[in-house]
Motif scaffolding. Structure first.
Motif, PDB file in Angstrom:
ATOM      1  N   ALA A 167     -25.547  40.794 -34.374  1.00 25.59           N
ATOM      2  CA  ALA A 167     -24.984  39.442 -35.190  1.00 25.59           C
ATOM      3  C   ALA A 167     -26.006  38.597 -35.716  1.00 25.59           C
ATOM      4  CB  ALA A 167     -24.198  38.504 -34.191  1.00 25.59           C
ATOM      5  N   ASP A 168     -27.304  38.799 -35.399  1.00 25.94           N
ATOM      6  CA  ASP A 168     -28.422  37.920 -35.904  1.00 25.94           C
ATOM      7  C   ASP A 168     -28.428  38.437 -37.337  1.00 25.94           C
ATOM      8  OD1 ASP A 168     -29.197  40.424 -34.584  1.00 25.94           O
ATOM      9  OD2 ASP A 168     -31.180  39.922 -35.126  1.00 25.94           O
ATOM     10  N   LYS A 169     -27.891  39.446 -37.731  1.00 25.46           N
ATOM     11  CA  LYS A 169     -28.367  39.816 -39.290  1.00 25.46           C
ATOM     12  C   LYS A 169     -27.207  39.320 -39.954  1.00 25.46           C
ATOM     13  CE  LYS A 169     -31.329  43.709 -38.027  1.00 25.46           C
ATOM     14  NZ  LYS A 169     -32.416  43.032 -37.730  1.00 25.46           N
ATOM     15  N   ILE A 170     -25.972  38.930 -39.502  1.00 28.51           N
ATOM     16  CA  ILE A 170     -24.747  38.653 -40.386  1.00 28.51           C
ATOM     17  C   ILE A 170     -24.892  36.899 -40.447  1.00 28.51           C
ATOM     18  CG2 ILE A 170     -22.475  38.524 -40.559  1.00 28.51           C
ATOM     19  CD1 ILE A 170     -22.334  40.862 -38.859  1.00 28.51           C
ATOM     20  N   GLN A 171     -25.040  36.547 -41.577  1.00 27.76           N
ATOM     21  CA  GLN A 171     -24.909  35.057 -41.805  1.00 27.76           C
ATOM     22  C   GLN A 171     -23.638  34.616 -41.299  1.00 27.76           C
ATOM     23  OE1 GLN A 171     -27.526  33.561 -43.260  1.00 27.76           O
ATOM     24  NE2 GLN A 171     -28.671  35.425 -43.209  1.00 27.76           N
ATOM     25  N   ALA A 172     -23.725  33.421 -40.540  1.00 29.86           N
ATOM     26  CA  ALA A 172     -22.604  32.761 -39.906  1.00 29.86           C
ATOM     27  C   ALA A 172     -21.604  32.590 -41.094  1.00 29.86           C
ATOM     28  CB  ALA A 172     -23.102  31.409 -39.410  1.00 29.86           C
TER      29      ALA A 172
END
Length: 125
Positions: free
Chosen positions: A7-12
């Motif tokens: 999830a850290d690699k997907i922009q919010a």
């Protein structure tokens, strides 16, 4: 729950579009009926205590709840019955109902309960 890691690699701001894309790809799949939601987790933080992504704790909790519903109190006689059948299956993969009834009697399972026992283990696989 459909779990997406990294999830850290997907922009919010793009998570919702990714969520919709994943759900779209799951339409008409065998498992679509059990897919309730999508959860993104930062798996890098797993096991970091207070620094762990709260979504990981939520997923653990859901898994524990689901597994607790799978627990079935099985009578000891039924367990013995299964062990004997597994032993027989090592020699012959198929036995007759009358042979299963004989094993049930040896295991102190009433014959009227035999269909329930057989269905129970059949459903378990």
């Amino acid at each position: 729950t459909f779990v997406g890691s990294h999830a850290d690699k997907i922009q919010a701001d793009t998570r919702e579009s990714v969520r919709k894309e994943l759900h779209q790809k799951c339409i008409e799949k065998e498992f679509q009926d059990i897919l309730k939601r999508t959860q993104f987790v930062n798996n890098i933080t797993a096991g970091m205590g207070a620094g762990e992504d709260p979504a990981i704790q939520e997923i653990r909790s859901e898994c524990q709840e689901f597994v607790s519903k799978l627990e079935v109190n099985t009578p000891l006689a039924w367990i013995l019955f299964r062990k004997i059948l597994k032993h027989i299956a090592g020699k012959r993969p198929v036995i007759s109902y009358s042979e299963a009834a004989t094993v049930a009697v040896v295991c102190n399972i009433p014959l009227e309960a035999l269909p329930s026992v057989l269905n129970f283990y059949h459903e378990l696989g």
